[in-house]
Design a protein around this motif. Structure first.
Motif, mmCIF file in Angstrom:
data_model
loop_
_atom_site.group_PDB
_atom_site.id
_atom_site.type_symbol
_atom_site.label_atom_id
_atom_site.label_comp_id
_atom_site.label_asym_id
_atom_site.label_seq_id
_atom_site.Cartn_x
_atom_site.Cartn_y
_atom_site.Cartn_z
ATOM 1 N N GLY A 1 0.794 -1.219 0.000
ATOM 2 C CA GLY A 1 0.000 0.000 0.000
ATOM 3 C C GLY A 1 0.827 1.269 0.000
ATOM 4 N N GLY A 2 2.130 1.145 0.004
ATOM 5 C CA GLY A 2 2.995 2.321 0.054
ATOM 6 C C GLY A 2 2.846 3.221 -1.150
ATOM 7 N N ASP A 3 2.626 2.624 -2.325
ATOM 8 C CA ASP A 3 2.485 3.384 -3.561
ATOM 9 C C ASP A 3 1.290 4.325 -3.476
ATOM 10 O OD1 ASP A 3 3.442 3.214 -6.644
ATOM 11 O OD2 ASP A 3 1.274 3.481 -6.570
ATOM 12 N N LYS A 4 0.143 3.795 -3.076
ATOM 13 C CA LYS A 4 -1.061 4.619 -2.961
ATOM 14 C C LYS A 4 -0.907 5.661 -1.856
ATOM 15 C CE LYS A 4 -5.936 4.574 -1.743
ATOM 16 N NZ LYS A 4 -7.113 3.796 -1.340
ATOM 17 N N PHE A 5 -0.331 5.257 -0.732
ATOM 18 C CA PHE A 5 -0.172 6.188 0.377
ATOM 19 C C PHE A 5 0.647 7.406 -0.033
ATOM 20 C CE2 PHE A 5 2.680 7.791 3.658
ATOM 21 C CZ PHE A 5 1.754 8.356 4.518
ATOM 22 N N LEU A 6 1.716 7.197 -0.783
ATOM 23 C CA LEU A 6 2.548 8.319 -1.202
ATOM 24 C C LEU A 6 1.796 9.237 -2.166
ATOM 25 C CD1 LEU A 6 6.042 6.645 -1.602
ATOM 26 C CD2 LEU A 6 5.343 8.308 0.138
ATOM 27 N N ALA A 7 0.947 8.652 -3.010
ATOM 28 C CA ALA A 7 0.131 9.479 -3.894
ATOM 29 C C ALA A 7 -0.835 10.338 -3.075
ATOM 30 C CB ALA A 7 -0.635 8.600 -4.882
ATOM 31 N N VAL A 8 -1.439 9.741 -2.058
ATOM 32 C CA VAL A 8 -2.334 10.481 -1.161
ATOM 33 C C VAL A 8 -1.566 11.601 -0.464
ATOM 34 C CG1 VAL A 8 -3.681 10.329 0.975
ATOM 35 C CG2 VAL A 8 -3.945 8.572 -0.783
ATOM 36 N N THR A 9 -0.384 11.273 0.029
ATOM 37 C CA THR A 9 0.442 12.258 0.725
ATOM 38 C C THR A 9 0.802 13.426 -0.187
ATOM 39 O OG1 THR A 9 1.368 10.585 2.201
ATOM 40 C CG2 THR A 9 2.647 12.604 1.914
ATOM 41 N N ALA A 10 1.147 13.122 -1.435
ATOM 42 C CA ALA A 10 1.468 14.189 -2.388
ATOM 43 C C ALA A 10 0.280 15.127 -2.553
ATOM 44 C CB ALA A 10 1.873 13.584 -3.734
ATOM 45 N N GLY A 11 -0.934 14.553 -2.634
ATOM 46 C CA GLY A 11 -2.121 15.378 -2.763
ATOM 47 C C GLY A 11 -2.356 16.254 -1.550
ATOM 48 N N LEU A 12 -2.174 15.681 -0.361
ATOM 49 C CA LEU A 12 -2.355 16.442 0.872
ATOM 50 C C LEU A 12 -1.337 17.573 0.979
ATOM 51 C CD1 LEU A 12 -3.052 13.545 3.396
ATOM 52 C CD2 LEU A 12 -4.676 15.287 2.637
ATOM 53 N N GLU A 13 -0.103 17.276 0.640
ATOM 54 C CA GLU A 13 0.931 18.309 0.719
ATOM 55 C C GLU A 13 0.711 19.397 -0.324
ATOM 56 O OE1 GLU A 13 3.765 18.979 2.741
ATOM 57 O OE2 GLU A 13 2.469 17.761 4.008
ATOM 58 N N TYR A 14 0.197 19.001 -1.494
ATOM 59 C CA TYR A 14 -0.085 20.004 -2.522
ATOM 60 C C TYR A 14 -1.161 20.970 -2.027
ATOM 61 C CZ TYR A 14 -1.349 22.126 -6.978
ATOM 62 O OH TYR A 14 -1.615 23.027 -7.983
ATOM 63 N N MET A 15 -2.228 20.417 -1.440
ATOM 64 C CA MET A 15 -3.280 21.279 -0.912
ATOM 65 C C MET A 15 -2.745 22.182 0.197
ATOM 66 S SD MET A 15 -6.854 19.139 -0.932
ATOM 67 C CE MET A 15 -6.233 17.624 -0.207
ATOM 68 N N ALA A 16 -1.870 21.633 1.039
ATOM 69 C CA ALA A 16 -1.315 22.414 2.147
ATOM 70 C C ALA A 16 -0.420 23.540 1.648
ATOM 71 C CB ALA A 16 -0.526 21.504 3.086
ATOM 72 N N SER A 17 0.122 23.396 0.431
ATOM 73 C CA SER A 17 1.041 24.403 -0.101
ATOM 74 C C SER A 17 0.325 25.545 -0.810
ATOM 75 C CB SER A 17 2.010 23.741 -1.098
ATOM 76 O OG SER A 17 1.344 23.425 -2.322
ATOM 77 N N LEU A 18 -0.976 25.378 -1.043
ATOM 78 C CA LEU A 18 -1.720 26.385 -1.799
ATOM 79 C C LEU A 18 -2.288 27.470 -0.904
ATOM 80 C CD1 LEU A 18 -3.695 23.974 -4.136
ATOM 81 C CD2 LEU A 18 -1.883 25.523 -4.848
ATOM 82 N N PRO A 19 -2.518 28.660 -1.466
ATOM 83 C CA PRO A 19 -3.220 29.715 -0.707
ATOM 84 C C PRO A 19 -4.702 29.374 -0.681
ATOM 85 C CG PRO A 19 -2.742 30.485 -2.922
ATOM 86 C CD PRO A 19 -2.108 29.119 -2.788
ATOM 87 N N VAL A 20 -5.161 28.781 0.401
ATOM 88 C CA VAL A 20 -6.544 28.319 0.445
ATOM 89 C C VAL A 20 -7.363 29.124 1.430
ATOM 90 C CG1 VAL A 20 -5.962 25.973 -0.220
ATOM 91 C CG2 VAL A 20 -6.005 26.567 2.187
#
Length: 199
Positions: free
Chosen positions: A120-139
């Motif tokens: 499940g590491g592959d999917k988890f890292l994809a999820v993490t990338a999405g979370l970090e991308y959202m955290a990096s945006l001016p929201v």
């Protein structure tokens, strides 16, 4: 409706919206100690040392593990990342397919290599990338728009149409409470492993 539309033609799946809320709560819990001091970096450093243990929680509470990658991504491909955020839990792109969307810091790459050794590491890292991308945006986080208020809010958001505004449900819909349930399950699991219960 499966996707939440945001100004700037960006869509985010309910899965990512739910996880983003849980991720933000986890970051808030880690940030300050009992005396109000900002100890986020020290706590994240401690968690990174425990990555081999934490990977056991990837399925139960991905947001509790994803925080170890905080600020480990440098995003280079907006289109790749925005497409990732449209995905729900049952259909996910391969981690390798996201390579054009970001670069990992060397320390984060070391952690990713450990995660990829686990099921499940592959999917988890994809999820993490999405979370970090959202955290990096001016929201503008936590905006709740009901059907009757939608027109009014769209008018008020026109000036900032280039900014991402994440629309989260109010916790009363059929998916409401999922983030809370996941956090509670993660906390219970940690207690079973001998850790103190988080308040």
């Amino acid at each position: 409706m499966n996707l939440h539309e945001t100004p700037g033609d960006m869509s985010i799946s309910p899965y990512f919206l739910d996880l983003r809320s849980a991720y933000q709560s986890e970051m808030d819990d880690l940030r300050f100690d009992s005396e109000g001091r900002d100890v986020l970096q020290q706590r994240l450093a401690g968690k990174r040392q425990e990555i081999a243990f934490l990977v056991q929680m990837m399925d139960i509470s991905p947001e509790m593990v994803a925080v170890v990658f905080h600020r480990g991504f440098e995003f280079t491909g907006r289109a790749v990342m925005e497409h990732l955020l449209t995905h729900d839990e049952d259909v996910f792109p391969a981690w390798s397919s996201l390579a054009g969307g970001f670069e990992l810091a060397p320390w984060a790459q070391d952690l990713a290599d450990i995660v990829l050794e686990s099921p499940g590491g592959d999917k988890f890292l994809a999820v993490t990338a999405g979370l970090e991308y959202m955290a990096s945006l001016p929201v503008a986080a936590g905006v709740i728009i009901s059907d009757e208020d939608e027109d009014e809010d769209e008018d008020s958001d026109q000036d900032g149409a280039d900014d991402l505004v994440i629309l989260e449900d109010d916790g009363e819909g059929e998916d409401g409470g999922d983030a809370r349930t996941r956090q509670e399950a993660g906390a219970d699991w940690l207690v079973q492993q001998g850790f103190d219960h988080k308040d």
